[in-house]
Design a protein around this motif. Structure first.
Motif, PDB file in Angstrom:
ATOM      1  N   PHE A  93     118.540  98.863 142.140  1.00  0.00           N
ATOM      2  CA  PHE A  93     117.819  99.263 140.944  1.00  0.00           C
ATOM      3  C   PHE A  93     117.859  98.122 139.927  1.00  0.00           C
ATOM      4  N   PHE A  94     116.821  98.100 139.094  1.00  0.00           N
ATOM      5  CA  PHE A  94     116.755  97.144 137.997  1.00  0.00           C
ATOM      6  C   PHE A  94     116.443  97.908 136.715  1.00  0.00           C
ATOM      7  N   SER A  95     117.000  97.446 135.613  1.00  0.00           N
ATOM      8  CA  SER A  95     116.709  98.089 134.335  1.00  0.00           C
ATOM      9  C   SER A  95     116.012  97.110 133.409  1.00  0.00           C
ATOM     10  N   THR A  96     115.151  97.639 132.584  1.00  0.00           N
ATOM     11  CA  THR A  96     114.424  96.814 131.613  1.00  0.00           C
ATOM     12  C   THR A  96     115.295  96.563 130.395  1.00  0.00           C
ATOM     13  N   PRO A  97     114.995  95.535 129.622  1.00  0.00           N
ATOM     14  CA  PRO A  97     115.634  95.406 128.306  1.00  0.00           C
ATOM     15  C   PRO A  97     115.207  96.580 127.419  1.00  0.00           C
ATOM     16  N   ALA A  98     115.986  96.838 126.398  1.00  0.00           N
ATOM     17  CA  ALA A  98     115.616  97.896 125.457  1.00  0.00           C
ATOM     18  C   ALA A  98     114.296  97.544 124.776  1.00  0.00           C
ATOM     19  N   HIS A  99     113.453  98.569 124.617  1.00  0.00           N
ATOM     20  CA  HIS A  99     112.149  98.369 123.994  1.00  0.00           C
ATOM     21  C   HIS A  99     111.798  99.623 123.203  1.00  0.00           C
ATOM     22  N   ALA A 129     114.190 102.473 124.129  1.00  0.00           N
ATOM     23  CA  ALA A 129     114.173 102.994 125.493  1.00  0.00           C
ATOM     24  C   ALA A 129     114.571 101.912 126.492  1.00  0.00           C
ATOM     25  N   THR A 130     115.200 102.353 127.581  1.00  0.00           N
ATOM     26  CA  THR A 130     115.498 101.500 128.726  1.00  0.00           C
ATOM     27  C   THR A 130     115.056 102.249 129.968  1.00  0.00           C
TER      28      THR A 130
END
Length: 238
Positions: free
Chosen positions: A9-15, A25-26
């Motif tokens: 899995f990969f997570s996005t930076p907070a936005h 959101a992440t």
């Protein structure tokens, strides 16, 4: 059951969150290189994941848990009075299930809907590339459910993925100039009926967000279950 522990899995930076203005959101994504099978898609959907194009994702916010996966128990559903009125109002519409394709007719309706209903969202402005990359997938059993009036005019499209235990309501877009028809509600009612007719237990509606007006409508479809503390349980009545 698939070996979910082997997935990457990969997570996005907070936005900025698309639903709650004050929140960051992440998003957690399944590795795009993963070979997604129908079985794996079913299992991940039951764990609260959603599809956007070929990507599978789930909210993974550190300080907020407002986005809660929701599904309707189709066999037990009975429309409420307001929902019955919408069914009666649209009794003359015809519904056709087609393969996911790009046509100018479909795209023009999608574009009008995004521009008029979601001009302040992260899907604006719409584009042909966005239409295909968001709604279509190379591995899902996707159908476009097209609602037409007696003159053949396209009024609404519900994009659904058919799964082993139900359908996933990927997205619905409709003619924004006809709010009195309740086409968004109609699309959900049709999906519930589809599951009843095909003896499929659930309609997966995506994320229920209590403090977001655009997402609270899902509470109107009872019995509704929400995925909380790693299990499905009854949602509170509205």
């Amino acid at each position: 059951m698939s070996n979910l522990s082997a997935l990457r899995f990969f997570s996005t930076p907070a936005h900025a969150c698309s639903y709650l203005e004050e929140q960051q959101a992440t998003t957690l994504f399944v590795d795009p290189k993963t070979q997604i099978s129908p079985r794996l898609y079913d299992e991940l959907t039951r764990l609260g994941f959603r599809r956007s194009g070929d990507y599978l994702y789930r909210p993974h916010c550190q300080l907020c848990a407002a986005c809660i996966p929701a599904r309707v128990r189709a066999a037990e559903f009975s429309p409420r009075r307001a929902q019955r009125r919408i069914l009666q109002r649209n009794a003359g519409l015809q519904v056709e299930l087609i393969a996911p394709i790009f046509t100018q007719e479909l795209y023009q309706l999608y574009s009008r809907y995004i521009e008029e209903r979601h001009g302040d969202g992260d899907m604006f402005p719409p584009s042909q590339e966005q239409f295909a990359s968001f709604l279509m997938s190379s591995w899902s059993d996707t159908r476009f459910c097209c609602f037409r009036d007696a003159d053949g005019r396209l009024l609404a499209v519900a994009v659904i993925d058919v799964m082993q235990d139900g359908v996933s309501a990927v997205y619905t877009f409709y003619e924004p100039s006809l709010p009195e028809l309740g086409l968004g509600t109609l699309a959900v009612l049709w999906q519930i009926d589809y599951c009843q007719q095909h003896q499929l237990p659930y309609v997966y509606l995506g994320y229920w967000i209590q403090n977001c007006r655009k997402m609270r409508y899902k509470s109107a479809f009872q019995p509704l279950e929400i995925f909380v503390e790693d299990r499905w349980q009854d949602a509170p009545l509205p």
